[in-house]
Every structure is written in structure tokens, then in C-alpha cells.
Design a protein around this motif. Structure first.
Motif, PDB file in Angstrom:
ATOM      1  N   ASP A   1      -4.058  -1.799   4.777  1.00 26.24           N
ATOM      2  CA  ASP A   1      -3.296  -0.760   4.051  1.00 26.24           C
ATOM      3  C   ASP A   1      -4.076  -0.222   2.858  1.00 26.24           C
ATOM      4  N   GLY A   2      -5.228  -0.798   2.596  1.00 26.35           N
ATOM      5  CA  GLY A   2      -6.052  -0.345   1.482  1.00 26.35           C
ATOM      6  C   GLY A   2      -7.367  -1.092   1.542  1.00 26.35           C
TER       7      GLY A   2
ATOM      8  N   SER B   1      -5.971  -9.136  -2.930  1.00 24.45           N
ATOM      9  CA  SER B   1      -5.107  -8.069  -2.443  1.00 24.45           C
ATOM     10  C   SER B   1      -5.977  -6.861  -2.118  1.00 24.45           C
TER      11      SER B   1
ATOM     12  N   ARG C   1      -4.225   3.461   9.173  1.00 21.52           N
ATOM     13  CA  ARG C   1      -4.848   2.262   8.605  1.00 21.52           C
ATOM     14  C   ARG C   1      -6.239   2.657   8.099  1.00 21.52           C
TER      15      ARG C   1
ATOM     16  N   SER D   1      -2.392   3.231 -10.182  1.00 21.43           N
ATOM     17  CA  SER D   1      -1.474   3.871  -9.234  1.00 21.43           C
ATOM     18  C   SER D   1      -1.350   5.349  -9.561  1.00 21.43           C
TER      19      SER D   1
ATOM     20  N   HIS E   1      -5.286  -4.055  -3.006  1.00 22.35           N
ATOM     21  CA  HIS E   1      -5.064  -3.106  -4.116  1.00 22.35           C
ATOM     22  C   HIS E   1      -5.566  -3.643  -5.449  1.00 22.35           C
TER      23      HIS E   1
ATOM     24  N   HIS F   1      -0.048   1.883   3.619  1.00 21.13           N
ATOM     25  CA  HIS F   1       0.432   1.180   2.419  1.00 21.13           C
ATOM     26  C   HIS F   1       1.876   1.550   2.092  1.00 21.13           C
ATOM     27  N   PHE F   2       2.205   2.834   2.282  1.00 25.25           N
ATOM     28  CA  PHE F   2       3.556   3.280   1.912  1.00 25.25           C
ATOM     29  C   PHE F   2       4.316   3.915   3.071  1.00 25.25           C
TER      30      PHE F   2
ATOM     31  N   ASP G   1      -6.118   3.735  -1.042  1.00 26.11           N
ATOM     32  CA  ASP G   1      -4.880   3.453  -0.302  1.00 26.11           C
ATOM     33  C   ASP G   1      -4.953   4.128   1.061  1.00 26.11           C
TER      34      ASP G   1
ATOM     35  N   HIS H   1       2.639   9.142  -4.072  1.00 26.88           N
ATOM     36  CA  HIS H   1       1.907   8.686  -2.877  1.00 26.88           C
ATOM     37  C   HIS H   1       2.354   9.498  -1.651  1.00 26.88           C
TER      38      HIS H   1
ATOM     39  N   ASP I   1       1.173 -10.086  -7.064  1.00 25.69           N
ATOM     40  CA  ASP I   1       0.276  -9.927  -5.912  1.00 25.69           C
ATOM     41  C   ASP I   1      -0.806 -11.015  -5.924  1.00 25.69           C
TER      42      ASP I   1
END
Ligand SMILES: N[C@@H](CC(=O)c1ccccc1NC=O)C(=O)O
Ligand SMILES: [Zn+2]
Ligand SMILES: [Zn+2]
Length: 205
Positions: free
Chosen positions: A194-195, A44, A63, A145, A46, A56-57, A52, A157, A19
Motif C-alpha cells: 500500500d506504500g 511500516s 498496489r 500526510s 508509511h 492505502h486508502f 502512497d 488522498h 504503527d
């Protein structure tokens, strides 16, 4: 007294393998501009202590701007689970979670914060509905995580999102005792992200 539980954003802070590394640099100096130093941040979403967003997932997920600020501010409980292999019902059995809406879990699993951990104790997806039933709306961990580091499916997640529990990762809880605190860990008002990195702080209640 507020306790800072944020990782410092500085050169060398570990990022996810592959990343974007963190960097801050002055792109225009006071000497050049005649008035001000102007910095640029590259990172990043993250990196370090961060939240998060469901996007993100889940490409249809919320958002960062859509996440209510109430989720990241208010009373929180810190529990200490040193040496756990996984965060499952068994590990949480002894914890008192009554009346808690924000839960921070200190695992002490990320021992050398100068490098990305090789292993972390994952959150088992089964705990998401259990935590939701207790009234928990935010879970925070001292690892990067909630899923195993090599997971592609990210079951924890997704399970947490299905139970409407938001995620805070990478908090620094090394010197934080178990107990009740007030938490502030606000994401930046990033419209599409996304984070977001957060400045996370705790104050004993
Ligand atoms: N799920 C992790 C991030 C993550 O998985 C990740 C972050 C940046 C680049 C790659 C990642 N995962 C790749 O499988 C997190 O929530 O921070
Ligand atoms: Zn993340
Ligand atoms: Zn995550």
C-alpha cells in the motif's frame, strides 16, 4: 550534484502513532555464519520519505508495483510556502505552476523530525482538480500526510486519486530552494504493498 531529500531510516525515526516502529538488525552475524552479516528490516510502509499507493486508502486501488516509474522521475518544481495553515487555492495563488508535472511543496511545518508532528497543514481536496488541470501528476510534501493527522476519511488522498495525482510524503526540503529540479523518488518493486519507502533525490536544472 544530487541533493538527498530522504529521511534516514534508523532506530528512532518517528512512525505513525500505533504503527510498526522501524528496526534494522543483524539476525545472523559474520561470526555465526562464517561468511556474512545478514540484516532484517521491519517497518511500516508509511515511515520516513515514502509514497502512497491508492490501495492505502482504497481496497480496490492500485498496489505499489502497478505505479509507473515515470511518475517518480523527471522534472519537478519546488515551491516554498512557509507558515501556511492549509494548502488551498489561496496558498497556491502566487505559485507559478505552468509546465509542471511534479510539484514539491516545502511548508517547513515539521520542525522536529525526531518526533511525529502534532499538526500539519493539510491539502484541501479542492486543489486536486486545480492541480490536475495544470498538468500535475505527482504532489510531494515535507510532512507525513496530505490530510489532517486525525482524519479517518482522508478527503485529500481520495481527491488526489480521483484527479490521478500520486502522493509523496515526508520529503526533507529544509535546505531546498524554490525552483526547478530533476526528481528521482522510486518506490521499491513491492508487489502487494500500500506504500513504499523511497530514496528521494533532487538535482537543480
Ligand atoms: N495516511 C497516512 C498514514 C496513516 O494514516 C496511517 C499509517 C499507519 C497507521 C495508521 C494510519 N492512520 C490511521 O488512522 C499516510 O499516507 O502515510
Ligand atoms: Zn503514506
Ligand atoms: Zn498518505
Amino acid at each position: 550534484m544530487w541533493i538527498d531529500i530522504s529521511q534516514r531510516l534508523e532506530e528512532g525515526i518517528p512512525s505513525w502513532p500505533g504503527d510498526t516502529p522501524f528496526s534494522y538488525g543483524v539476525v545472523c552475524t559474520k561470526e555465526e555464519s562464517g561468511s556474512v552479516n545478514v540484516g532484517q528490516i521491519t517497518m511500516s510502509a508509511h515511515t520516513g520519505t515514502h509514497i502512497d499507493a491508492p490501495f492505502h486508502f482504497d481496497s480496490q486501488g492500485k498496489r505499489v508495483i502497478q505505479l509507473e516509474v515515470d511518475r517518480y522521475t523527471g522534472p519537478a518544481r519546488v515551491i516554498h510556502l512557509p507558515g501556511v495553515r492549509r494548502i488551498d487555492r489561496e496558498a497556491l495563488k502566487k505559485a507559478d505552476l505552468d509546465g509542471v508535472s511534479k510539484l514539491l511543496i516545502r511548508t517547513d511545518a515539521w520542525t522536529d523530525r525526531r518526533s511525529f508532528p502534532r499538526w500539519i497543514p493539510p491539502v484541501e481536496p479542492e486543489v486536486a482538480p486545480f492541480l490536475a488541470e495544470k498538468g500535475i501528476r505527482l504532489i510531494g510534501l515535507d510532512v507525513p500526510s496530505v490530510d489532517p493527522l486525525d482524519s479517518k476519511e482522508l478527503p485529500a488522498h481520495h481527491a488526489l486519486a480521483r484527479s490521478d495525482i500520486h502522493i509523496l510524503e515526508g520529503a526533507v526540503l529544509d535546505r531546498v530552494k524554490a525552483g526547478n529540479y530533476e526528481l528521482i523518488a522510486l518506490p521499491l518493486p513491492l508487489t502487494d504493498a500500500d506504500g513504499s519507502p523511497v530514496r528521494a533525490v533532487l538535482r537543480p536544472l
